[in-house]
Scaffold this motif. Structure first.
Motif, short mmCIF file in Angstrom:
data_model
loop_
_atom_site.label_atom_id
_atom_site.label_comp_id
_atom_site.label_asym_id
_atom_site.label_seq_id
_atom_site.Cartn_x
_atom_site.Cartn_y
_atom_site.Cartn_z
N ALA A 13 0.84 -1.11 0.07
CA ALA A 13 0.31 0.20 -0.16
C ALA A 13 1.06 1.31 0.12
O ALA A 13 1.56 1.13 0.59
CB ALA A 13 -1.12 -0.43 1.18
N HIS A 14 0.00 2.54 -0.57
CA HIS A 14 1.13 3.74 -0.51
C HIS A 14 0.49 4.65 -0.31
O HIS A 14 -0.96 4.43 -0.71
CB HIS A 14 1.68 3.67 -1.48
CG HIS A 14 3.06 2.75 -2.13
ND1 HIS A 14 4.26 2.46 -1.80
CD2 HIS A 14 2.62 1.30 -3.32
CE1 HIS A 14 4.64 0.99 -2.04
NE2 HIS A 14 3.83 0.84 -2.59
N TRP A 15 0.79 5.82 0.36
CA TRP A 15 0.13 6.45 0.35
C TRP A 15 0.42 8.06 0.20
O TRP A 15 1.60 8.19 0.53
CB TRP A 15 -1.07 6.60 1.58
CG TRP A 15 -0.27 6.80 3.39
CD1 TRP A 15 0.27 7.42 3.63
CD2 TRP A 15 0.22 5.10 3.41
NE1 TRP A 15 0.99 6.66 4.77
CE2 TRP A 15 0.60 5.27 4.66
CE3 TRP A 15 -0.08 3.65 2.90
CZ2 TRP A 15 1.27 4.26 5.16
CZ3 TRP A 15 0.27 2.79 3.55
CH2 TRP A 15 0.88 2.77 5.42
N ASP A 16 0.19 9.40 0.24
CA ASP A 16 0.61 10.57 0.49
C ASP A 16 -0.06 10.85 2.04
O ASP A 16 1.16 12.10 2.82
CB ASP A 16 0.24 11.31 -0.41
CG ASP A 16 0.06 11.06 -1.89
OD1 ASP A 16 1.66 10.38 -2.16
OD2 ASP A 16 0.07 11.28 -3.09
N ALA A 45 -6.10 9.51 5.01
CA ALA A 45 -6.60 8.85 3.58
C ALA A 45 -6.02 7.42 3.73
O ALA A 45 -7.11 7.09 3.14
CB ALA A 45 -5.86 9.86 2.65
N ILE A 46 -5.47 7.03 4.40
CA ILE A 46 -5.64 5.60 4.34
C ILE A 46 -6.84 4.52 3.96
O ILE A 46 -6.56 3.91 3.73
CB ILE A 46 -4.02 4.81 5.51
CG1 ILE A 46 -3.16 5.76 4.76
CG2 ILE A 46 -4.59 3.68 5.28
CD1 ILE A 46 -2.05 5.42 6.78
N GLN A 47 -7.64 5.34 5.34
CA GLN A 47 -8.70 4.92 5.10
C GLN A 47 -9.87 4.05 4.12
O GLN A 47 -10.47 3.24 4.26
CB GLN A 47 -9.33 4.19 6.80
CG GLN A 47 -10.27 5.92 6.56
CD GLN A 47 -10.93 6.46 8.01
OE1 GLN A 47 -12.36 5.87 8.15
NE2 GLN A 47 -10.24 6.21 9.47
N ASP A 48 -9.79 5.32 3.27
CA ASP A 48 -10.22 6.02 2.50
C ASP A 48 -9.89 4.86 0.85
O ASP A 48 -10.73 4.34 0.11
CB ASP A 48 -10.91 7.23 1.92
CG ASP A 48 -11.55 8.08 2.69
OD1 ASP A 48 -12.13 7.44 3.48
OD2 ASP A 48 -11.74 9.15 3.24
N GLU A 49 -8.48 5.42 1.21
CA GLU A 49 -8.09 4.30 -0.20
C GLU A 49 -8.14 2.85 0.30
O GLU A 49 -7.55 2.37 -0.74
CB GLU A 49 -6.55 5.07 -0.34
CG GLU A 49 -6.20 6.85 -0.56
CD GLU A 49 -5.07 7.10 -0.95
OE1 GLU A 49 -4.06 6.54 0.20
OE2 GLU A 49 -4.68 8.44 -0.51
N LEU A 50 -7.64 2.40 0.80
CA LEU A 50 -7.50 1.10 1.18
C LEU A 50 -9.10 -0.08 2.23
O LEU A 50 -8.83 -1.00 2.19
CB LEU A 50 -6.38 0.88 2.45
CG LEU A 50 -4.85 0.91 2.03
CD1 LEU A 50 -3.80 1.20 2.60
CD2 LEU A 50 -4.75 0.19 0.41
#
Length: 229
Positions: free
Chosen positions: A145-148, A152-157
């Motif tokens: 997993a990657h995030w900026d 936003a982690i929970q929305d993206e994943l």
């Protein structure tokens, strides 16, 4: 009941997630304030991150000037918990300790689902340190997993985390699932309708724990003048 939640990392977006989860769990007579630890890392992953964050937590608390009845430390390493308990005279709980305790009440088999394999060692170590190692039968982490933005982690994943929760409920035969990591605050309520066993949110569990503690010791209160030296 006036509660102070300290996010031991410095991410404003993660702090906002934690606050949203806390406000959703707040009862009408309760007041909850959520702040982040100034000078802490944006995300706590390594032991070095935890040491920096612990110092930031204690300094942030030392600078706090409003009366409070209890404190929640909102990282799954329960960063600074032992030090803060020595620093003040009100109940102090961590979201990991509270989540694992709640899982143990539900049943003897729990799993942890989180957003990165880098979190696995610390999550297991914390569970074992509280005596829940035997209850922890499985851990599932989102791979690659990657995030900026940590907030936003929970929305993206969300889709991947839901799949892991459903997998654990079916294959691990657990009685509950703990979502591990401050950035996942509030996600349990969104996933729960699609998971067959209880999904535990650390922030919500910590608030419930403090309610019980304050019922047992209703006279506890801290202000700027009675921090322990």
């Amino acid at each position: 009941m006036k509660l102070l939640i300290i996010n031991p990392n410095s991410s404003p977006s993660v702090t906002a997630r934690i606050d949203a989860a806390a406000q959703a769990a707040r009862l009408p007579h309760e007041s909850i304030t959520t702040i982040c630890a100034e000078g802490a890392p944006e995300l706590i992953v390594t032991p070095e991150d935890a040491l920096i964050a612990e110092k930031a937590v204690t300094q942030t608390l030392a600078n706090w000037s409003k009366p409070i009845d209890g404190i929640i430390l909102a990282s799954f390493g329960d960063t600074g918990l032992a030090v803060v308990r020595k620093q003040c005279n009100v109940p102090v709980v961590g979201i990991a300790q509270s989540a694992y305790a709640m899982a143990s009440v539900i049943g003897t088999r729990m799993s942890i689902v989180s957003f990165s394999p880098a979190m696995a060692y610390a999550l297991r170590k914390t569970a074992e340190s509280y005596g829940y190692g035997a209850n922890l039968v499985a851990m599932h982490m989102v791979e690659d997993a990657h995030w900026d933005d940590p907030g936003a982690i929970q929305d993206e994943l969300a889709d991947e985390l839901l799949k892991l929760c459903r997998l654990s409920a079916h294959e691990d035969k657990v009685h509950s699932i703990v979502l591990g990591g401050g950035p996942l605050a509030g996600l349990a309520a969104r996933l729960q309708p699609n998971v067959s066993v209880p999904v535990i949110d650390g922030t919500t569990a910590a608030i419930a724990t403090l309610r019980v503690a304050l019922m047992a010791h209703p006279s506890s209160k801290m202000d700027a003048l009675n921090l322990r030296a």
